[in-house]
Design a protein around this motif. Sequence first.
Motif, mmCIF file in Angstrom:
data_model
loop_
_atom_site.group_PDB
_atom_site.id
_atom_site.type_symbol
_atom_site.label_atom_id
_atom_site.label_comp_id
_atom_site.label_asym_id
_atom_site.label_seq_id
_atom_site.Cartn_x
_atom_site.Cartn_y
_atom_site.Cartn_z
ATOM 1 N N SER A 69 89.168 -26.827 -15.288
ATOM 2 C CA SER A 69 89.126 -25.853 -16.376
ATOM 3 C C SER A 69 87.701 -25.694 -16.890
ATOM 4 O O SER A 69 86.940 -26.667 -16.950
ATOM 5 C CB SER A 69 90.024 -26.334 -17.520
ATOM 6 O OG SER A 69 89.746 -25.634 -18.706
ATOM 7 N N ARG A 70 87.362 -24.510 -17.306
ATOM 8 C CA ARG A 70 86.023 -24.283 -17.856
ATOM 9 C C ARG A 70 85.809 -25.024 -19.167
ATOM 10 O O ARG A 70 84.685 -25.151 -19.622
ATOM 11 C CB ARG A 70 85.734 -22.791 -18.018
ATOM 12 C CG ARG A 70 86.551 -22.094 -19.058
ATOM 13 C CD ARG A 70 86.116 -20.654 -19.317
ATOM 14 N NE ARG A 70 86.320 -19.780 -18.183
ATOM 15 C CZ ARG A 70 86.090 -18.494 -18.167
ATOM 16 N NH1 ARG A 70 85.627 -17.893 -19.251
ATOM 17 N NH2 ARG A 70 86.306 -17.762 -17.104
ATOM 18 N N ASP A 71 86.868 -25.522 -19.776
ATOM 19 C CA ASP A 71 86.759 -26.261 -21.027
ATOM 20 C C ASP A 71 86.433 -27.739 -20.827
ATOM 21 O O ASP A 71 86.156 -28.442 -21.811
ATOM 22 C CB ASP A 71 88.053 -26.136 -21.834
ATOM 23 C CG ASP A 71 88.332 -24.700 -22.247
ATOM 24 O OD1 ASP A 71 87.358 -23.962 -22.513
ATOM 25 O OD2 ASP A 71 89.508 -24.316 -22.289
ATOM 26 N N GLU A 72 86.465 -28.221 -19.594
ATOM 27 C CA GLU A 72 86.149 -29.630 -19.345
ATOM 28 C C GLU A 72 84.677 -29.897 -19.667
ATOM 29 O O GLU A 72 83.818 -29.059 -19.419
ATOM 30 C CB GLU A 72 86.420 -29.989 -17.882
ATOM 31 C CG GLU A 72 87.878 -29.948 -17.504
ATOM 32 C CD GLU A 72 88.112 -30.316 -16.043
ATOM 33 O OE1 GLU A 72 87.327 -31.098 -15.463
ATOM 34 O OE2 GLU A 72 89.105 -29.813 -15.489
ATOM 35 N N GLU A 73 84.411 -31.085 -20.185
ATOM 36 C CA GLU A 73 83.045 -31.431 -20.570
ATOM 37 C C GLU A 73 82.093 -31.371 -19.379
ATOM 38 O O GLU A 73 80.967 -30.903 -19.505
ATOM 39 C CB GLU A 73 82.984 -32.807 -21.221
ATOM 40 C CG GLU A 73 81.567 -33.249 -21.568
ATOM 41 C CD GLU A 73 80.762 -32.243 -22.386
ATOM 42 O OE1 GLU A 73 79.532 -32.151 -22.175
ATOM 43 O OE2 GLU A 73 81.332 -31.518 -23.229
ATOM 44 N N ARG A 100 81.216 -27.757 -18.896
ATOM 45 C CA ARG A 100 80.318 -27.309 -19.973
ATOM 46 C C ARG A 100 78.912 -27.866 -19.771
ATOM 47 O O ARG A 100 77.920 -27.161 -19.997
ATOM 48 C CB ARG A 100 80.884 -27.707 -21.340
ATOM 49 C CG ARG A 100 82.136 -26.902 -21.714
ATOM 50 C CD ARG A 100 82.480 -27.003 -23.188
ATOM 51 N NE ARG A 100 82.511 -28.356 -23.696
ATOM 52 C CZ ARG A 100 83.613 -29.102 -23.835
ATOM 53 N NH1 ARG A 100 84.790 -28.609 -23.494
ATOM 54 N NH2 ARG A 100 83.532 -30.322 -24.327
ATOM 55 N N ARG A 124 75.414 -25.752 -19.235
ATOM 56 C CA ARG A 124 74.185 -26.014 -20.006
ATOM 57 C C ARG A 124 73.008 -26.283 -19.069
ATOM 58 O O ARG A 124 71.887 -25.827 -19.323
ATOM 59 C CB ARG A 124 74.393 -27.192 -20.958
ATOM 60 C CG ARG A 124 75.289 -26.860 -22.146
ATOM 61 C CD ARG A 124 75.271 -27.941 -23.205
ATOM 62 N NE ARG A 124 75.692 -29.251 -22.728
ATOM 63 C CZ ARG A 124 76.954 -29.694 -22.709
ATOM 64 N NH1 ARG A 124 77.941 -28.904 -23.150
ATOM 65 N NH2 ARG A 124 77.237 -30.906 -22.273
ATOM 66 N N TRP A 138 80.174 -16.507 -17.619
ATOM 67 C CA TRP A 138 81.551 -16.575 -17.134
ATOM 68 C C TRP A 138 82.096 -15.185 -16.822
ATOM 69 O O TRP A 138 81.806 -14.226 -17.548
ATOM 70 C CB TRP A 138 82.449 -17.233 -18.184
ATOM 71 C CG TRP A 138 82.216 -18.695 -18.315
ATOM 72 C CD1 TRP A 138 81.552 -19.330 -19.326
ATOM 73 C CD2 TRP A 138 82.634 -19.709 -17.405
ATOM 74 N NE1 TRP A 138 81.533 -20.676 -19.088
ATOM 75 C CE2 TRP A 138 82.194 -20.937 -17.919
ATOM 76 C CE3 TRP A 138 83.339 -19.692 -16.193
ATOM 77 C CZ2 TRP A 138 82.427 -22.144 -17.270
ATOM 78 C CZ3 TRP A 138 83.575 -20.891 -15.555
ATOM 79 C CH2 TRP A 138 83.126 -22.100 -16.081
ATOM 80 N N ASP A 149 84.590 -17.353 -10.867
ATOM 81 C CA ASP A 149 84.657 -17.784 -12.257
ATOM 82 C C ASP A 149 83.343 -17.689 -13.022
ATOM 83 O O ASP A 149 83.346 -17.412 -14.218
ATOM 84 C CB ASP A 149 85.163 -19.232 -12.318
ATOM 85 C CG ASP A 149 86.554 -19.360 -11.753
ATOM 86 O OD1 ASP A 149 87.455 -18.633 -12.213
ATOM 87 O OD2 ASP A 149 86.763 -20.179 -10.831
#
Length: 97
Positions: A15-19, A22, A26, A45, A55
């Motif tokens: 998932s794109r929300d995983e650290e 992220r 960055r 994205w 993605d």
Amino acid sequence: MIRHLVLFKLNEGVSRDEERVRAGVRAFEALEDEIPELEFWECGWNITDRPIAYDFAINSAVADTDALKRYLEHPAHQAAAGQWREFATWVIADYEF
């Protein structure tokens, strides 16, 4: 000038929300300020929900093939790409414009 395009597809179950994802974003965002060969840099994205869509995308430009080689070999680029190898696959296109 050479346009360097990269499209990333997150691996199944990522998932794109995983650290880690992220952190990978960055790392790519920081390249603009870290690599002098980059004449143009943007990344972001995908905003559409289509089965064939990738993605995440990078759209960049460098002056010539020597600059592209230096960019690809730059330690900051190598580190950022190494993060993405852990959770995504990608396709690349480099062309002159």
